[in-house]
Design a protein around this motif. Structure first.
Motif, PDB file in Angstrom:
ATOM      1  N   HIS A  60       0.805  -1.217   0.000  1.00 40.98           N
ATOM      2  CA  HIS A  60       0.000   0.000   0.000  1.00 40.98           C
ATOM      3  C   HIS A  60       0.843   1.274   0.000  1.00 40.98           C
ATOM      4  O   HIS A  60       0.445   2.277  -0.591  1.00 40.98           O
ATOM      5  CB  HIS A  60      -0.931   0.012   1.219  1.00 40.98           C
ATOM      6  N   SER A 191      -9.851  -5.271   5.177  1.00 53.04           N
ATOM      7  CA  SER A 191     -10.210  -4.217   4.237  1.00 53.04           C
ATOM      8  C   SER A 191     -11.723  -4.015   4.263  1.00 53.04           C
ATOM      9  O   SER A 191     -12.465  -4.771   4.891  1.00 53.04           O
ATOM     10  CB  SER A 191      -9.769  -4.615   2.833  1.00 53.04           C
ATOM     11  N   ARG A 202      -5.712  -8.539   6.428  1.00 51.02           N
ATOM     12  CA  ARG A 202      -4.407  -7.906   6.343  1.00 51.02           C
ATOM     13  C   ARG A 202      -3.338  -8.729   7.072  1.00 51.02           C
ATOM     14  O   ARG A 202      -3.620  -9.363   8.099  1.00 51.02           O
ATOM     15  CB  ARG A 202      -4.459  -6.510   6.962  1.00 51.02           C
TER      16      ARG A 202
END
Length: 240
Positions: A60, A191, A202
């Protein structure tokens, strides 16, 4: 023979070249500290992002993750006065905030004022235990470090029912799981649901809680459910 105007023009060219050389030296002189300032700014942004969310994922925030990984001593120097440190999981592409441990056995892992206490109620802790099982199974199949541990929301509902009982309504069951997932999303564990009502687990879940404690929680809840008892939604502190 060059006339006076030629000599004046030649002198002007020489002066302009000298000025240009001087400007180049000046720019070179200020470029170096400017680069240095940019590096320091990147470190500050990296630390601020880690303090804001508690972690950085390579998938990310690749640039900030790279800065944290390539400047561990600088990161440590910024975090040390705050009594914090940086944990690293290279395989899963994670760096995360940890509290520096003191020598006293009574030290509370999450007593630091700048670190949010991971206080989760019983239902949230239960869902983390279930999600962790899915995540471990996914890594066993796809390999440690794989980053798309998808699970359907409808698949989680019956697993919660095993331990928490049936609410008697599909709508209420769905509302319960959606609410819990939204709460865990704030901890960086999952998420938001996609268009197919699936969530991504995650990788930080691998470091969030002690697996022995989670297994003990599942065993206790299952015993309560089989015994006909209704587990209370008491606060549980899930420790990393």
């Amino acid at each position: 023979m060059a006339g006076i105007f030629d000599r004046m023009a030649g002198n002007k060219v020489v002066e302009e070249e000298a000025d240009l050389a001087g400007d180049t030296e000046h720019f070179e002189a200020i470029d170096e500290p400017a680069d240095e300032r940019r590096t320091q700014q990147q470190l500050r942004e990296t630390v601020q992002e880690m303090l804001k969310y508690g972690l950085l994922e390579e998938s990310h925030k690749p640039n900030l993750y790279r800065i944290a990984r390539t400047h561990p001593e600088d990161m440590a120097g910024v975090l040390e006065p705050l009594d914090l440190a940086m944990g690293t999981d290279e395989v899963r592409g994670l760096v995360f905030i940890t509290v520096r441990q003191k020598e006293t056995a009574e030290q509370d892992d999450w007593s630091h004022p700048l670190v949010r206490r991971q206080r989760l109620n019983l239902e949230q802790s239960l869902l983390i235990a279930i999600l962790r099982q899915h995540f471990i199974a996914y890594e066993q199949e796809s390999g440690t470090g794989a980053s798309l541990a998808l699970v359907a929301i409808d698949e989680l509902i019956p697993q919660l029912q095993v331990y928490l009982g049936d609410l008697g309504s599909d709508a209420r069951e769905r509302t319960r799981i959606i609410t819990l997932l939204d709460q865990l999303k704030g901890h960086g564990v999952v998420s938001a649901p996609d268009t197919h009502d699936r969530i991504i687990i995650r990788p930080i879940i691998a470091h969030l809680a002690n697996p022995e404690n989670l297994q003990a929680l599942l065993a206790w809840l299952k015993a309560q459910a089989e015994g006909g008892g209704t587990p209370k939604s008491a606060d549980n502190e899930v420790m990393p």
